[in-house]
Design a protein around this motif. Structure first.
Motif, mmCIF file in Angstrom:
data_model
loop_
_atom_site.group_PDB
_atom_site.id
_atom_site.type_symbol
_atom_site.label_atom_id
_atom_site.label_comp_id
_atom_site.label_asym_id
_atom_site.label_seq_id
_atom_site.Cartn_x
_atom_site.Cartn_y
_atom_site.Cartn_z
ATOM 1 N N ASN A 11 -9.350 -0.532 -2.849
ATOM 2 C CA ASN A 11 -8.842 0.686 -2.222
ATOM 3 C C ASN A 11 -9.975 1.517 -1.621
ATOM 4 O O ASN A 11 -9.830 2.067 -0.528
ATOM 5 N N VAL A 20 -8.238 3.522 6.247
ATOM 6 C CA VAL A 20 -6.844 3.554 5.816
ATOM 7 C C VAL A 20 -6.638 4.819 4.994
ATOM 8 O O VAL A 20 -7.485 5.174 4.172
ATOM 9 N N ASP A 21 -5.538 5.501 5.215
ATOM 10 C CA ASP A 21 -5.202 6.681 4.427
ATOM 11 C C ASP A 21 -4.881 6.226 2.999
ATOM 12 O O ASP A 21 -4.030 5.357 2.798
ATOM 13 N N ARG A 22 -5.568 6.791 2.036
ATOM 14 C CA ARG A 22 -5.393 6.381 0.630
ATOM 15 C C ARG A 22 -3.923 6.478 0.193
ATOM 16 O O ARG A 22 -3.446 5.662 -0.589
ATOM 17 N N ASP A 23 -3.197 7.434 0.722
ATOM 18 C CA ASP A 23 -1.784 7.602 0.356
ATOM 19 C C ASP A 23 -0.915 6.447 0.848
ATOM 20 O O ASP A 23 0.188 6.234 0.337
ATOM 21 N N ASP A 24 -1.383 5.705 1.851
ATOM 22 C CA ASP A 24 -0.630 4.559 2.382
ATOM 23 C C ASP A 24 -0.812 3.300 1.551
ATOM 24 O O ASP A 24 -0.076 2.333 1.727
ATOM 25 N N ILE A 25 -1.799 3.308 0.664
ATOM 26 C CA ILE A 25 -2.082 2.125 -0.158
ATOM 27 C C ILE A 25 -1.216 2.192 -1.408
ATOM 28 O O ILE A 25 -1.547 2.844 -2.393
ATOM 29 N N ALA A 29 3.750 -1.852 -0.890
ATOM 30 C CA ALA A 29 3.777 -1.662 0.567
ATOM 31 C C ALA A 29 3.351 -2.951 1.261
ATOM 32 O O ALA A 29 2.564 -3.735 0.726
ATOM 33 N N GLU A 33 1.318 -4.689 7.685
ATOM 34 C CA GLU A 33 1.863 -3.582 8.478
ATOM 35 C C GLU A 33 1.119 -2.278 8.193
ATOM 36 O O GLU A 33 0.835 -1.512 9.105
ATOM 37 N N THR A 34 0.809 -2.036 6.936
ATOM 38 C CA THR A 34 0.120 -0.806 6.563
ATOM 39 C C THR A 34 -1.274 -0.737 7.169
ATOM 40 O O THR A 34 -1.696 0.299 7.674
ATOM 41 N N THR A 67 2.202 -7.964 0.012
ATOM 42 C CA THR A 67 2.014 -6.586 -0.455
ATOM 43 C C THR A 67 0.564 -6.381 -0.910
ATOM 44 O O THR A 67 -0.202 -7.336 -1.041
#
Length: 84
Positions: A11, A20-25, A29, A33-34, A67
């Motif tokens: 992460n 990458v936005d940490r909240d998206d990890i 998920a 795509e993320t 994922t």
């Protein structure tokens, strides 16, 4: 290496190296795509994984990753195989 440590390291490099936005990890998920990575990003990711964990992921490994949990599992498996 413990799963928690793998998740933390992964992460951190996703946030720092791939912006990458940490909240998206999120564990369940969709990984691809993320992240929205292109083929060059995957090469960079292989290098970062190898430098952090001492294992190399190939194309077949990424095909099984759906994922973030799958990604952590793949790294954990590769580390276990290397140790064995």
């Amino acid at each position: 290496m413990e799963r928690e440590k793998i998740v933390t390291v992964v992460n951190d490099f996703l946030v720092n190296e791939f912006e990458v936005d940490r909240d998206d990890i999120v564990n369940d998920a969709n990984f691809k795509e993320t992240l929205g990575l292109d083929s060059l990003d995957y090469i960079d990711m292989v290098v970062v994984i190898e430098s952090n964990f001492g294992v190399k992921l190939g194309e077949a490994d990424f095909k099984r990753v759906i994922t973030f949990d799958d990604f952590y599992d793949t790294i954990e498996t590769k580390i276990s195989e290397k140790v064995a």
